[in-house]
Design an enzyme around this catalytic site. Structure first.
Site, PDB file in Angstrom:
ATOM      1  N   ASP A   1       0.840  -1.198   0.000  1.00 45.85           N
ATOM      2  CA  ASP A   1       0.000   0.000   0.000  1.00 45.85           C
ATOM      3  C   ASP A   1       0.882   1.258   0.000  1.00 45.85           C
ATOM      4  O   ASP A   1       2.048   1.212   0.404  1.00 45.85           O
ATOM      5  CB  ASP A   1      -0.881   0.039   1.258  1.00 45.85           C
ATOM      6  CG  ASP A   1      -1.892  -1.089   1.266  1.00 45.85           C
ATOM      7  OD1 ASP A   1      -2.175  -1.648   0.189  1.00 45.85           O
ATOM      8  OD2 ASP A   1      -2.383  -1.405   2.369  1.00 45.85           O
TER       9      ASP A   1
HETATM   10  N1  URA Z   1      -1.376  -5.801   4.058  1.00 47.11           N
HETATM   11  C1  URA Z   1      -1.825  -4.534   4.025  1.00 47.11           C
HETATM   12  O1  URA Z   1      -2.863  -4.210   4.604  1.00 47.11           O
HETATM   13  N2  URA Z   1      -1.102  -3.622   3.328  1.00 47.11           N
HETATM   14  C2  URA Z   1       0.055  -3.919   2.686  1.00 47.11           C
HETATM   15  O2  URA Z   1       0.678  -3.045   2.092  1.00 47.11           O
HETATM   16  C3  URA Z   1       0.503  -5.241   2.734  1.00 47.11           C
HETATM   17  C4  URA Z   1      -0.229  -6.170   3.428  1.00 47.11           C
END
Ligand code: URA
Length: 230
Positions: free
Chosen positions: A102
């Site tokens: 993310d």
């Molecule tokens: N889980 C999440 O919520 N975000 C990420 O970036 C990776 C795993």
């Protein structure tokens, strides 16, 4: 892909033409004449028919990047800088990401031009461990580890997450090991307890660990052993 299939993907060669050309010894892969129509041609190999180049050999590339917060895990984006913008490689637009993080997650990101390799590390059936450091808004209680080990039901996908391991590091921090990669999985797992993730950092994927020498935004090629571990 099989050599005869590779050839017959060119509109000018039928399947039969392909076999004839191969048996006549007119095909070379990386300089060697190939007589076997089942020969497995890889994306990175040079393929020639007589003196004509059908596929130029490319260099296989495998990188690890310490993704900073605020950079998007995509190859193109209208608003944000992308992780590819951090790579000073001339042929970086040939690369893709082996798994995403993310916008506000940091840590290990693998980048390659080898589609087979990236499928091996990202396919959920491979059950490759992915390890995250998580900081949360509310305290993390012992119950979390039990619930994560049993698996959580995700209604949107209609599935139960695979058993995950949680190691408490402090009242508001933990190390979480997942064996799959569902959309926003870590945040949704803590969201089950109405506990917001305030920082998330990926430490490793399979046998590949983020190199501590890499500051956020820095990257390096994978070693032979790291590439072979996938
Ligand atoms: N889980 C999440 O919520 N975000 C990420 O970036 C990776 C795993």
């Amino acid at each position: 892909m099989r050599l005869d299939r590779f050839l017959s993907n060119f509109p000018r060669f039928s399947r039969q033409d392909s076999r004839l050309l191969i048996s006549a010894g007119r095909l070379r892969v990386d300089g060697a004449v190939i007589h076997d129509p089942r020969f497995d041609v890889r994306d990175f190999q040079r393929v020639e028919l007589d003196d004509e180049l059908l596929q130029a050999g490319r260099r296989a590339q495998y990188w690890m990047l310490n993704k900073p917060v605020g950079v998007v895990s995509a190859t193109e984006h209208d608003e944000h800088r992308t992780v590819l913008d951090l790579l000073a490689e001339p042929d970086r637009h040939d690369l893709h990401l082996a798994g995403r993080l993310d916008l506000n997650t940091s840590g290990l990101l693998l980048i390659t031009n080898d589609g087979r390799w990236s499928r091996r590390i990202t396919q959920p059936q491979q059950r490759k461990p992915k390890v995250y450091l998580v900081d949360t808004e509310q305290p993390i209680t012992a119950e979390y580890a039990e619930v994560f080990a049993r698996g959580l039901y995700f209604a949107y996908e209609d599935l139960t997450t695979l058993p995950a391991r949680l190691e408490l590091l402090g009242s508001h921090s933990a190390r979480l090991t997942l064996f799959e990669g569902r959309y926003h999985q870590v945040k949704r797992m803590f969201g089950h307890f109405r506990n917001r993730v305030v920082a998330l950092h990926r430490e490793s994927m399979g046998e590949i660990h983020l190199d501590p020498a890499l500051a956020p935004g820095q990257y390096r090629p994978l070693t032979r052993a790291e590439i072979a571990s996938v």
